[in-house]
Design a protein around this motif. Structure first.
Motif, PDB file in Angstrom:
ATOM      1  N   GLY A  19      -3.392   0.970  32.487  1.00 47.17           N
ATOM      2  CA  GLY A  19      -2.736   2.126  33.138  1.00 47.17           C
ATOM      3  C   GLY A  19      -1.362   2.196  33.254  1.00 47.17           C
ATOM      4  N   PHE A  20      -0.627   0.826  33.806  1.00 45.74           N
ATOM      5  CA  PHE A  20       0.741   0.889  33.786  1.00 45.74           C
ATOM      6  C   PHE A  20       1.344   0.694  32.394  1.00 45.74           C
ATOM      7  CE2 PHE A  20       4.376  -2.354  33.772  1.00 45.74           C
ATOM      8  CZ  PHE A  20       5.189  -1.564  34.594  1.00 45.74           C
ATOM      9  N   VAL A  21       0.823  -0.102  31.560  1.00 46.57           N
ATOM     10  CA  VAL A  21       1.340  -0.345  30.123  1.00 46.57           C
ATOM     11  C   VAL A  21       1.204   1.381  29.376  1.00 46.57           C
ATOM     12  CG1 VAL A  21       0.604  -0.992  27.802  1.00 46.57           C
ATOM     13  CG2 VAL A  21       0.771  -2.519  29.754  1.00 46.57           C
ATOM     14  N   SER A  22       0.280   2.040  29.667  1.00 44.60           N
ATOM     15  CA  SER A  22       0.062   3.387  29.160  1.00 44.60           C
ATOM     16  C   SER A  22       1.330   4.291  29.720  1.00 44.60           C
ATOM     17  CB  SER A  22      -1.132   3.810  29.420  1.00 44.60           C
ATOM     18  OG  SER A  22      -1.165   5.265  28.727  1.00 44.60           O
ATOM     19  N   ALA A  23       1.459   4.231  30.956  1.00 43.95           N
ATOM     20  CA  ALA A  23       2.292   5.030  31.616  1.00 43.95           C
ATOM     21  C   ALA A  23       3.833   4.921  31.215  1.00 43.95           C
ATOM     22  CB  ALA A  23       2.335   4.954  33.131  1.00 43.95           C
ATOM     23  N   ILE A  36      -0.727   9.321  31.542  1.00 41.73           N
ATOM     24  CA  ILE A  36      -0.581   8.850  32.640  1.00 41.73           C
ATOM     25  C   ILE A  36       1.076   8.864  33.031  1.00 41.73           C
ATOM     26  CG2 ILE A  36      -0.749   6.780  34.534  1.00 41.73           C
ATOM     27  CD1 ILE A  36      -2.944   5.977  32.672  1.00 41.73           C
ATOM     28  N   SER A  37       1.331   9.417  34.001  1.00 41.91           N
ATOM     29  CA  SER A  37       2.796   9.393  34.540  1.00 41.91           C
ATOM     30  C   SER A  37       3.065   8.379  34.993  1.00 41.91           C
ATOM     31  CB  SER A  37       3.030  10.575  35.812  1.00 41.91           C
ATOM     32  OG  SER A  37       2.394  10.321  36.978  1.00 41.91           O
ATOM     33  N   ARG A  38       4.489   7.961  35.191  1.00 46.06           N
ATOM     34  CA  ARG A  38       5.119   6.635  35.732  1.00 46.06           C
ATOM     35  C   ARG A  38       4.750   6.598  37.213  1.00 46.06           C
ATOM     36  NH1 ARG A  38      10.456   4.868  32.649  1.00 46.06           N
ATOM     37  NH2 ARG A  38       9.681   5.239  30.750  1.00 46.06           N
ATOM     38  N   LEU A  43       0.937   2.781  40.417  1.00 47.29           N
ATOM     39  CA  LEU A  43      -0.346   2.508  41.516  1.00 47.29           C
ATOM     40  C   LEU A  43      -1.261   1.818  40.738  1.00 47.29           C
ATOM     41  CD1 LEU A  43      -0.617   5.882  43.100  1.00 47.29           C
ATOM     42  CD2 LEU A  43      -0.081   3.707  44.075  1.00 47.29           C
ATOM     43  N   TRP A  44      -1.321   1.932  39.206  1.00 50.67           N
ATOM     44  CA  TRP A  44      -2.261   1.103  38.255  1.00 50.67           C
ATOM     45  C   TRP A  44      -1.845  -0.249  38.422  1.00 50.67           C
ATOM     46  CZ3 TRP A  44      -6.737   2.454  36.357  1.00 50.67           C
ATOM     47  CH2 TRP A  44      -7.111   3.826  36.130  1.00 50.67           C
ATOM     48  N   LYS A  82      -8.864  10.309  40.146  1.00 47.07           N
ATOM     49  CA  LYS A  82      -7.798  10.980  39.508  1.00 47.07           C
ATOM     50  C   LYS A  82      -8.319  10.909  38.114  1.00 47.07           C
ATOM     51  CE  LYS A  82      -3.871  12.613  38.624  1.00 47.07           C
ATOM     52  NZ  LYS A  82      -3.563  14.091  38.487  1.00 47.07           N
ATOM     53  N   PHE A  83      -8.464   9.786  37.355  1.00 44.60           N
ATOM     54  CA  PHE A  83      -8.753   9.666  35.873  1.00 44.60           C
ATOM     55  C   PHE A  83     -10.067   9.649  35.729  1.00 44.60           C
ATOM     56  CE2 PHE A  83      -4.276   8.357  36.886  1.00 44.60           C
ATOM     57  CZ  PHE A  83      -3.674   9.230  35.922  1.00 44.60           C
TER      58      PHE A  83
END
Length: 108
Positions: A19-23, A36-38, A43-44, A82-83
């Motif tokens: 999730g972090f990498v994607s954001a 996913i927003s930053r 939070l991920w 959320k997701f």
């Protein structure tokens, strides 16, 4: 048994890094429809770090590892809600980890 549980916690933490990498668009994750927003990405990563702390605390038998475990599960499940469409299966792992946490709090 401790190795299996620790591995499960660690793998769940690694999955949260996606999730972090994607954001932050660090790596293109194939077949990932999640946008996913930053702030959500942070939070991920927080959930991931909390799961790693949980794993370390579980293995090293830290007195307050359950606090990190609780926070990890709460943050993780918030993100899953959320997701939901893409992350719903994480609920199963969170439930298993919550059962582990409750078992350790009341029987050890």
């Amino acid at each position: 048994m401790k190795l299996i549980i620790t591995t499960l916690i660690g793998l769940h933490g690694l999955i949260h890094i996606m999730g972090f990498v994607s954001a932050f668009h660090l790596v293109k994750i194939p077949n990932s429809p999640m946008q996913i927003s930053r702030p959500w990405g942070v939070l991920w990563m927080l959930a991931s770090l909390l799961f790693f702390i949980m794993a370390a605390g579980y293995v090293l038998q830290w007195e307050n590892w359950s606090l990190y475990a609780s926070l990890a599960i709460i943050v993780s499940q918030t993100l899953i809600f959320k997701f939901w469409r893409d992350a719903k299966w994480g609920t199963l792992i969170n439930v298993l980890l919550a059962v582990l946490l409750i078992y350790n709090l009341y029987f050890f």
